[in-house]
Design a protein around this motif. Structure first.
Motif, short mmCIF file in Angstrom:
data_model
loop_
_atom_site.label_atom_id
_atom_site.label_comp_id
_atom_site.label_asym_id
_atom_site.label_seq_id
_atom_site.Cartn_x
_atom_site.Cartn_y
_atom_site.Cartn_z
N GLU A 14 -11.48 -1.66 -0.83
CA GLU A 14 -11.19 -1.88 0.58
C GLU A 14 -10.68 -0.57 1.16
O GLU A 14 -9.89 0.13 0.51
CB GLU A 14 -10.15 -2.98 0.77
CG GLU A 14 -10.65 -4.37 0.40
CD GLU A 14 -9.82 -5.47 1.02
OE1 GLU A 14 -9.19 -5.23 2.07
OE2 GLU A 14 -9.81 -6.57 0.45
N PRO A 15 -11.13 -0.21 2.37
CA PRO A 15 -10.65 1.04 2.97
C PRO A 15 -9.18 0.95 3.36
O PRO A 15 -8.77 -0.02 4.01
CB PRO A 15 -11.55 1.20 4.21
CG PRO A 15 -12.00 -0.20 4.53
CD PRO A 15 -12.09 -0.92 3.22
N GLY A 48 -1.17 -9.38 -2.61
CA GLY A 48 -2.30 -9.48 -1.70
C GLY A 48 -3.45 -8.57 -2.11
O GLY A 48 -3.86 -8.55 -3.27
N ALA A 49 -3.93 -7.78 -1.16
CA ALA A 49 -5.10 -6.92 -1.40
C ALA A 49 -4.73 -5.52 -1.87
O ALA A 49 -5.61 -4.65 -1.97
CB ALA A 49 -5.93 -6.82 -0.12
N ALA A 50 -3.46 -5.27 -2.18
CA ALA A 50 -3.02 -3.90 -2.48
C ALA A 50 -3.79 -3.28 -3.64
O ALA A 50 -4.15 -2.10 -3.59
CB ALA A 50 -1.52 -3.89 -2.78
N PHE A 51 -4.04 -4.06 -4.69
CA PHE A 51 -4.75 -3.49 -5.84
C PHE A 51 -6.21 -3.21 -5.51
O PHE A 51 -6.82 -2.29 -6.07
CB PHE A 51 -4.64 -4.43 -7.04
CG PHE A 51 -5.02 -3.79 -8.35
CD1 PHE A 51 -4.20 -2.83 -8.93
CD2 PHE A 51 -6.19 -4.14 -9.01
CE1 PHE A 51 -4.54 -2.23 -10.14
CE2 PHE A 51 -6.54 -3.56 -10.21
CZ PHE A 51 -5.71 -2.59 -10.78
N ALA A 52 -6.79 -3.98 -4.60
CA ALA A 52 -8.16 -3.71 -4.15
C ALA A 52 -8.22 -2.39 -3.39
O ALA A 52 -9.20 -1.65 -3.49
CB ALA A 52 -8.67 -4.86 -3.28
N TYR A 53 -7.17 -2.09 -2.61
CA TYR A 53 -7.09 -0.78 -1.97
C TYR A 53 -7.03 0.32 -3.03
O TYR A 53 -7.74 1.33 -2.95
CB TYR A 53 -5.84 -0.68 -1.09
CG TYR A 53 -5.88 -1.48 0.19
CD1 TYR A 53 -6.91 -1.32 1.11
CD2 TYR A 53 -4.87 -2.39 0.50
CE1 TYR A 53 -6.94 -2.05 2.28
CE2 TYR A 53 -4.89 -3.11 1.67
CZ TYR A 53 -5.93 -2.94 2.56
OH TYR A 53 -5.95 -3.66 3.73
N VAL A 84 0.83 -1.20 0.00
CA VAL A 84 0.00 0.00 0.00
C VAL A 84 0.86 1.25 0.00
O VAL A 84 0.48 2.30 -0.53
CB VAL A 84 -0.95 -0.01 1.22
CG1 VAL A 84 -1.77 1.27 1.29
CG2 VAL A 84 -1.88 -1.22 1.15
N ASP A 85 2.08 1.15 0.56
CA ASP A 85 2.95 2.31 0.66
C ASP A 85 3.57 2.72 -0.67
O ASP A 85 3.97 3.87 -0.83
CB ASP A 85 4.08 2.04 1.67
CG ASP A 85 3.55 1.83 3.08
OD1 ASP A 85 2.60 2.54 3.46
OD2 ASP A 85 4.08 0.96 3.79
N TRP A 86 3.66 1.78 -1.62
CA TRP A 86 4.39 2.14 -2.85
C TRP A 86 3.80 1.57 -4.15
O TRP A 86 4.38 1.73 -5.21
CB TRP A 86 5.86 1.73 -2.75
CG TRP A 86 6.12 0.40 -2.09
CD1 TRP A 86 6.41 0.19 -0.78
CD2 TRP A 86 6.13 -0.89 -2.71
NE1 TRP A 86 6.58 -1.16 -0.54
CE2 TRP A 86 6.42 -1.84 -1.71
CE3 TRP A 86 5.92 -1.34 -4.01
CZ2 TRP A 86 6.50 -3.20 -1.96
CZ3 TRP A 86 6.00 -2.69 -4.27
CH2 TRP A 86 6.29 -3.60 -3.24
N LEU A 87 2.61 0.95 -4.11
CA LEU A 87 2.02 0.44 -5.35
C LEU A 87 1.71 1.58 -6.32
O LEU A 87 2.03 1.51 -7.51
CB LEU A 87 0.76 -0.36 -5.06
CG LEU A 87 0.10 -0.98 -6.30
CD1 LEU A 87 0.99 -2.05 -6.91
CD2 LEU A 87 -1.27 -1.57 -5.95
N THR A 88 1.10 2.65 -5.82
CA THR A 88 0.77 3.79 -6.67
C THR A 88 2.03 4.40 -7.28
O THR A 88 2.07 4.73 -8.47
CB THR A 88 0.00 4.85 -5.87
OG1 THR A 88 -1.22 4.28 -5.39
CG2 THR A 88 -0.33 6.06 -6.75
N ALA A 143 -11.93 -4.34 11.91
CA ALA A 143 -13.15 -3.55 12.08
C ALA A 143 -13.88 -3.37 10.76
O ALA A 143 -15.11 -3.34 10.72
CB ALA A 143 -12.79 -2.19 12.68
N ALA A 144 -13.13 -3.25 9.66
CA ALA A 144 -13.74 -3.03 8.35
C ALA A 144 -14.40 -4.29 7.80
O ALA A 144 -15.40 -4.21 7.08
CB ALA A 144 -12.69 -2.52 7.36
N ASP A 145 -13.87 -5.47 8.13
CA ASP A 145 -14.40 -6.72 7.58
C ASP A 145 -14.25 -7.83 8.62
O ASP A 145 -13.44 -8.74 8.46
CB ASP A 145 -13.66 -7.09 6.30
CG ASP A 145 -14.35 -8.18 5.50
OD1 ASP A 145 -15.31 -8.78 6.02
OD2 ASP A 145 -13.93 -8.44 4.35
N PRO A 146 -15.03 -7.77 9.71
CA PRO A 146 -14.83 -8.73 10.81
C PRO A 146 -15.09 -10.18 10.43
O PRO A 146 -14.40 -11.07 10.92
CB PRO A 146 -15.82 -8.24 11.88
CG PRO A 146 -16.83 -7.41 11.15
CD PRO A 146 -16.09 -6.79 10.01
#
Length: 237
Positions: free
Chosen positions: A185-186, A175-180, A72-76, A204-207
């Protein structure tokens, strides 16, 4: 990390970017493909979780908070640099809606970016028509960077089984980085990751989906590690 992704490599060579966190450490005890993939010499293991930083410190390693990083820190930033350098990107994974939304966002933001993808719902059985079609599509795209986002351990099983057929210089287990990135995904506040609290945001977002990972796996992992420590203890003379 971006310099590692985009530095020139000899033809036919590749590097795999694999993430290590508590969930991954648990998976190593239940799925040998994950452990085997991360142990290979051409896999660069990324510390994707503060608990692993703390565990390594406890074992005497000089690891700092800054060593913890996540996609998430560097995909963009990697998409931006790929567009600037004319390098292709292929995203493999996620549901079709997530994939198509993310691809459309990337193309709109960086018109020069050469990006393609395929969803993660296909038959990975060796020799299956769906697998062969996916591998052929990746080869036709000729990407510099392949982001595999099918969740642990499916993404690791895919790369472990078919890495020799992936003519891609950099293969990343995203993982889920592209979904972020696609907005499905929040994204946790980045300060939470630095303090080892990102798991709380995801829970909390997806218990329903995350309860097993964050509430059940840690004690199960503790049991695995305790048994390993017991079996590897020095024997009395």
């Amino acid at each position: 990390m971006l310099d590692e992704i985009f530095r020139p490599r000899p033809p036919g060579t590749r590097i795999v970017l694999g993430g290590a966190n508590l969930h991954g450490l648990y998976v190593t005890h239940v799925d040998p493909a994950y452990d085997r993939l991360l142990a290979r010499p051409d896999t660069l293991v990324i510390l994707d979780g503060m608990p692993l930083v703390w565990m390594l410190r406890a074992r005497g390693h000089k690891v700092e908070r800054a060593h913890r990083t996540t996609w998430v820190d560097w995909l963009t930033d990697s998409f931006e640099r790929a567009a600037r350098e004319g390098k292709g990107v292929f995203v493999l994974g996620h549901a079709p809606e997530v994939l198509e939304t993310g691809l459309a966002l990337a193309r709109a933001r960086w018109p020069s970016l050469r990006i393609d993808g395929h969803h993660g719902f296909f038959d990975m059985t060796a020799g299956s028509a769906e697998l062969e079609a996916v591998l052929a599509r990746i080869a036709a795209a000729e990407p510099h960077f392949l982001v595999v986002g099918m969740g642990m351990p499916r993404q690791e099983r895919f790369v472990d089984a078919y890495r020799e057929r992936l003519a891609v210089p950099v293969v990343g287990l995203g993982g889920a980085a592209f979904a972020y990135f696609a907005g499905f995904e929040p994204t946790p506040p980045r300060w939470m990751g630095r303090w080892g609290l990102e798991w709380l945001h995801r829970l909390a977002a997806d218990p329903r989906r995350m309860a097993h990972r964050y509430l059940l796996e840690p004690p199960l992992l503790a049991g695995h590690l305790a048994r390993r420590a017991w079996t590897q203890r020095p024997q009395s003379p």
